[in-house]
Design an enzyme around this catalytic site. Structure first.
Site, PDB file in Angstrom:
ATOM      1  N   GLN B 255       0.826  -1.201   0.000  1.00 45.46           N
ATOM      2  CA  GLN B 255       0.000   0.000   0.000  1.00 45.46           C
ATOM      3  C   GLN B 255       0.863   1.254   0.000  1.00 45.46           C
ATOM      4  O   GLN B 255       0.577   2.223  -0.715  1.00 45.46           O
ATOM      5  CB  GLN B 255      -0.923  -0.004   1.234  1.00 45.46           C
ATOM      6  CG  GLN B 255      -1.929   1.103   1.240  1.00 45.46           C
ATOM      7  CD  GLN B 255      -2.801   1.095   0.003  1.00 45.46           C
ATOM      8  OE1 GLN B 255      -3.375   0.082  -0.363  1.00 45.46           O
ATOM      9  NE2 GLN B 255      -2.874   2.219  -0.687  1.00 45.46           N
ATOM     10  N   HIS B 258       2.163   3.067  -3.209  1.00 45.57           N
ATOM     11  CA  HIS B 258       1.257   3.764  -4.128  1.00 45.57           C
ATOM     12  C   HIS B 258       1.642   5.229  -4.296  1.00 45.57           C
ATOM     13  O   HIS B 258       1.659   5.756  -5.405  1.00 45.57           O
ATOM     14  CB  HIS B 258      -0.190   3.688  -3.633  1.00 45.57           C
ATOM     15  CG  HIS B 258      -0.956   2.571  -4.241  1.00 45.57           C
ATOM     16  ND1 HIS B 258      -1.184   2.483  -5.587  1.00 45.57           N
ATOM     17  CD2 HIS B 258      -1.542   1.480  -3.690  1.00 45.57           C
ATOM     18  CE1 HIS B 258      -1.880   1.380  -5.842  1.00 45.57           C
ATOM     19  NE2 HIS B 258      -2.108   0.750  -4.713  1.00 45.57           N
ATOM     20  N   GLU B 322     -10.343   2.106   3.355  1.00 42.93           N
ATOM     21  CA  GLU B 322     -10.614   1.662   1.989  1.00 42.93           C
ATOM     22  C   GLU B 322     -10.416   0.132   1.914  1.00 42.93           C
ATOM     23  O   GLU B 322     -11.287  -0.590   1.471  1.00 42.93           O
ATOM     24  CB  GLU B 322      -9.641   2.380   1.043  1.00 42.93           C
ATOM     25  CG  GLU B 322      -9.827   2.012  -0.418  1.00 42.93           C
ATOM     26  CD  GLU B 322      -8.678   2.522  -1.286  1.00 42.93           C
ATOM     27  OE1 GLU B 322      -7.651   3.002  -0.748  1.00 42.93           O
ATOM     28  OE2 GLU B 322      -8.800   2.420  -2.520  1.00 42.93           O
ATOM     29  N   HIS B 323      -9.252  -0.335   2.340  1.00 42.23           N
ATOM     30  CA  HIS B 323      -8.948  -1.774   2.380  1.00 42.23           C
ATOM     31  C   HIS B 323      -8.771  -2.187   3.830  1.00 42.23           C
ATOM     32  O   HIS B 323      -8.063  -1.506   4.581  1.00 42.23           O
ATOM     33  CB  HIS B 323      -7.634  -2.083   1.666  1.00 42.23           C
ATOM     34  CG  HIS B 323      -7.583  -1.629   0.241  1.00 42.23           C
ATOM     35  ND1 HIS B 323      -6.995  -0.438  -0.130  1.00 42.23           N
ATOM     36  CD2 HIS B 323      -8.036  -2.201  -0.901  1.00 42.23           C
ATOM     37  CE1 HIS B 323      -7.089  -0.293  -1.448  1.00 42.23           C
ATOM     38  NE2 HIS B 323      -7.722  -1.343  -1.949  1.00 42.23           N
ATOM     39  N   ASP B 356      -6.647  -6.234  -5.630  1.00 36.95           N
ATOM     40  CA  ASP B 356      -6.238  -5.150  -6.528  1.00 36.95           C
ATOM     41  C   ASP B 356      -6.270  -5.610  -7.982  1.00 36.95           C
ATOM     42  O   ASP B 356      -6.470  -4.812  -8.888  1.00 36.95           O
ATOM     43  CB  ASP B 356      -4.808  -4.696  -6.193  1.00 36.95           C
ATOM     44  CG  ASP B 356      -4.746  -3.877  -4.925  1.00 36.95           C
ATOM     45  OD1 ASP B 356      -5.794  -3.359  -4.502  1.00 36.95           O
ATOM     46  OD2 ASP B 356      -3.646  -3.753  -4.344  1.00 36.95           O
ATOM     47  N   HIS B 415     -53.367  17.935  -6.183  1.00 40.84           N
ATOM     48  CA  HIS B 415     -52.973  16.541  -5.938  1.00 40.84           C
ATOM     49  C   HIS B 415     -54.203  15.733  -5.503  1.00 40.84           C
ATOM     50  O   HIS B 415     -54.396  14.604  -5.943  1.00 40.84           O
ATOM     51  CB  HIS B 415     -51.907  16.467  -4.839  1.00 40.84           C
ATOM     52  CG  HIS B 415     -50.522  16.808  -5.301  1.00 40.84           C
ATOM     53  ND1 HIS B 415     -50.171  18.041  -5.761  1.00 40.84           N
ATOM     54  CD2 HIS B 415     -49.385  16.064  -5.367  1.00 40.84           C
ATOM     55  CE1 HIS B 415     -48.887  18.053  -6.086  1.00 40.84           C
ATOM     56  NE2 HIS B 415     -48.385  16.859  -5.864  1.00 40.84           N
TER      57      HIS B 415
END
Lengths: 427, 427
Positions: B255, B258, B322-323, B356, B415
């Site tokens: 990770q 990245h 996220e993960h 991934d 209505h």
């Protein structure tokens, strides 16, 4: 209403133009109020309630006593109607529950989704001339079914610091946890950032005026999710020689009375029906309490004659209406061709009012052509689908080498390593 | 990495703070480029490609010849890996298809949802050091399964005006219709507004740098839907005494490589495992090609010791990663407690790289804590659920009076009329 007879298809994109929505002018006010609420919390909210809603409040939250008092003020008829509507909305949204499937995508690789409720949601209900208790049911009922733990509601108080009893009754029926007497930009800010009284929520739902809309846009960029972008309400009716002119006129007017910026569209394949609809509108409009609003909305509105029902659906799909009424006998031949719409009403008995209140479908729907990309509010709006994956040693063997190859080609060696180290242990 | 030993819960909200994302500085540039593309179309796009990507293009669309040429340039190994990944992603997303249920909410009132693909979607794939062909598979595969008619892809060309062959190969496998050599803000503008070459789309997907992110935010306010707000990628690993320090280190580093703004979090209940992880990180980092990036990311990252796995999950839910990797033997006892996460990896063999690239789950996921309100990309992201309702005369009898009562109480007489006129015809 403007009647357009058999326009060429090249003119269609012009015909379906909505009035331009401009909110940038409000931006300064909205930013100022939001920042103030973010920094000063309750103190700022009290101040804006005094300024904008002319209400001097001692506390922001509606008390148990006020809830009890309201309960006694709602007529038996209305209470029964709310319960009936709530029952139908519940039945429809309960059946939208997601059933998780475990999928073996490759030997030893199992993947699934789990639907988990958003823990905290905030609902906004506008004030103004009429109490929109139906929207309370529409927004809170699916939140409760989804399993949201904290369901809060903000709505502006009147000058006496009170909330309309029907709103409180609907909130109780639908399962709202906390109700706050806060309106406008300050309500959106309070829910987006949290204050001493108001819990911060993760997603904000509900309609509002242009200030509320701009505030939702602004907090929606980064601070909190929002249901969908907003615009004026609208209906598109498709009619043929089988349609009832008086029903069509009534349905067009029920949309037109929402606001002067409402838009109604009638796409029809019969000129004689169009002429009868025009006469019916005139006579029905004359006795409407909100005829000033409705007639202004009709000025922005159009009747379009087209050659057949296929063309009618093609034009409707291009317009992507919030509400689409197929007021024709042969609606079943047309259903599969609809690709852009929020909610669709089929046949002569399904007026828009049915779905606005009690059929069970949601009435919070994408306006302004957003139906090309957005759904109306539904159970999905209140959940997230978290993905899970489990691999066995066999799973690593199934996909490990492919992962390494792709990671190396993306020049992400550490990604490759994480799989290589496992592959090595297995082999 | 910063190691925090048994911090008090009162400190947790501080610990899980992400770095602040600031995009307002870029706003001017982004607005200028977007407006230019909106007004000047292709001409502006060509100009910005020359300026920002240093590419002099003769045409924006990738030609058939270029696609064929690229096909010959991708290794057999990579092609097979792409096919395997595509197969698994397809299998998982195909099983997310929605089955419509017709519900009779009240006698004579039938309601249902129909899932309809968004007709036109645009995918953005960033350029930069590595070709992110895996993201092409992740975004285009579900679009194809959903039935989107127009799936276009924009990605920046290199200085020679070429797109990386692996991106083109992945696009072909996944079913992209048209590929454009356009990057950055001008790509987002072209897809949001349409140009002479690029069709306007209804929803834009995909990652990008801060300019792309800001451009997506801006067009997302009103012009077009977007997948989700973006932020730097992140992982949270939960570990106990059963966990493998070398696997944990490899996963943290996968990770961290990245970007320097990536964040990795290790929540562990064993101090001895933590010490071994720290040593493993050091030795694995030393030989990584992207060690400079990874070590900067590790500086922002934290290891937190907590007393048990319940506390670990509580902290992870607060962080909403996220993960999330549950790198423990007893993961099955913890799955039900997870309420906030994008994608979850269970057990020692399920490294993040698996998801991934090739397990089948989607890797486009909510970062920056957005997992509290957003799902990752899934089949739902490419469809709308349109609601339908059909009423018979019995249906009007079932709900008509309730609709009239509520409409009158909301002061919407038109209505009420739309239902009254039908009720009168029946009675």
């Amino acid at each position: 209403m403007n009647v357009l007879k058999y326009p060429a298809k090249t003119e269609w994109s012009q015909i379906i133009q909505r009035p331009h929505l401009e909110v940038t002018e409000l931006k300064k006010t909205v930013e100022t109020v939001l920042d103030d609420v973010r920094v000063n919390g309750d103190e700022a909210v009290f101040r804006y309630e005094a300024k904008f809603d002319h209400a001097t409040l001692r506390s922001l939250m509606v008390s148990e006593e006020e809830l009890k008092e309201a309960d006694g003020m709602v007529s038996k008829d209305l209470k029964e109607s709310l319960l009936l509507a709530h029952h139908n909305i519940s039945r429809f949204h309960e059946n939208q529950r997601f059933e998780s499937k475990h999928i073996e995508t490759a030997p030893g690789v199992e993947c699934w989704q789990k639907s988990v409720a958003i823990e905290k949601v905030g609902l906004y209900i506008p004030g103004g001339t009429a109490p929109l208790f139906s929207t309370v049911l529409m927004l809170a009922t699916p939140a409760k079914i989804a399993g949201c733990k904290e369901i809060i509601l903000c709505t502006p108080p009147n000058h006496d610091g009170k909330v309309h009893p029907a709103i409180l009754a609907a909130a109780k029926i639908a399962g709202v946890n906390k109700i706050f007497k806060i309106g406008g930009i300050q309500a959106i800010g309070a829910m987006a950032y949290g204050t001493q009284s108001v819990p911060k929520v993760y997603k904000i739902f509900g309609p509002g005026n242009q200030y509320v809309m701009a505030a939702k846009q602004m907090v929606g960029i980064r601070d909190v999710a929002i249901d969908m972008p907003a615009g004026p309400s609208e209906v598109c009716i498709v009619a043929d020689q089988s349609s009832s002119p008086s029903y069509i006129a009534a349905d067009l007017l029920s949309q037109a009375e929402h606001g002067t910026d409402s838009q109604v569209l009638l796409i029809c394949i019969s000129e004689s029906i169009v002429n009868r609809v025009l006469r019916e509108i005139e006579s029905q409009l004359a006795v409407l309490p909100r005829r000033d609003i409705a007639s202004k909305a009709l000025n922005n509105s159009k009747i379009i004659l087209v050659k057949d029902l296929d063309e009618a659906i093609e034009l409707s799909n291009m317009y992507a209406p919030e509400h689409l009424i197929l007021e024709v006998d042969r609606w079943n031949l047309m259903v599969d061709k609809i690709v852009n719409a929020g909610s669709v009403f089929l046949g002569r008995w399904a007026c828009e009012s049915a779905g606005d209140y009690a059929s069970g479908t949601n009435h919070t729907l994408p306006t302004h052509g957003y139906a090309v990309a957005y759904s109306g509010v539904n159970l999905d709006s209140y959940v997230r689908k978290i993905t899970f994956q489990h691999l066995t040693e066999e799973g690593v063997k199934s996909i490990g080498q492919a992962v390494v190859t792709m990671a190396v080609d993306e020049q992400l060696e550490a990604h490759a390593n994480a799989m290589r180290i496992r592959l090595n242990d297995i082999e």
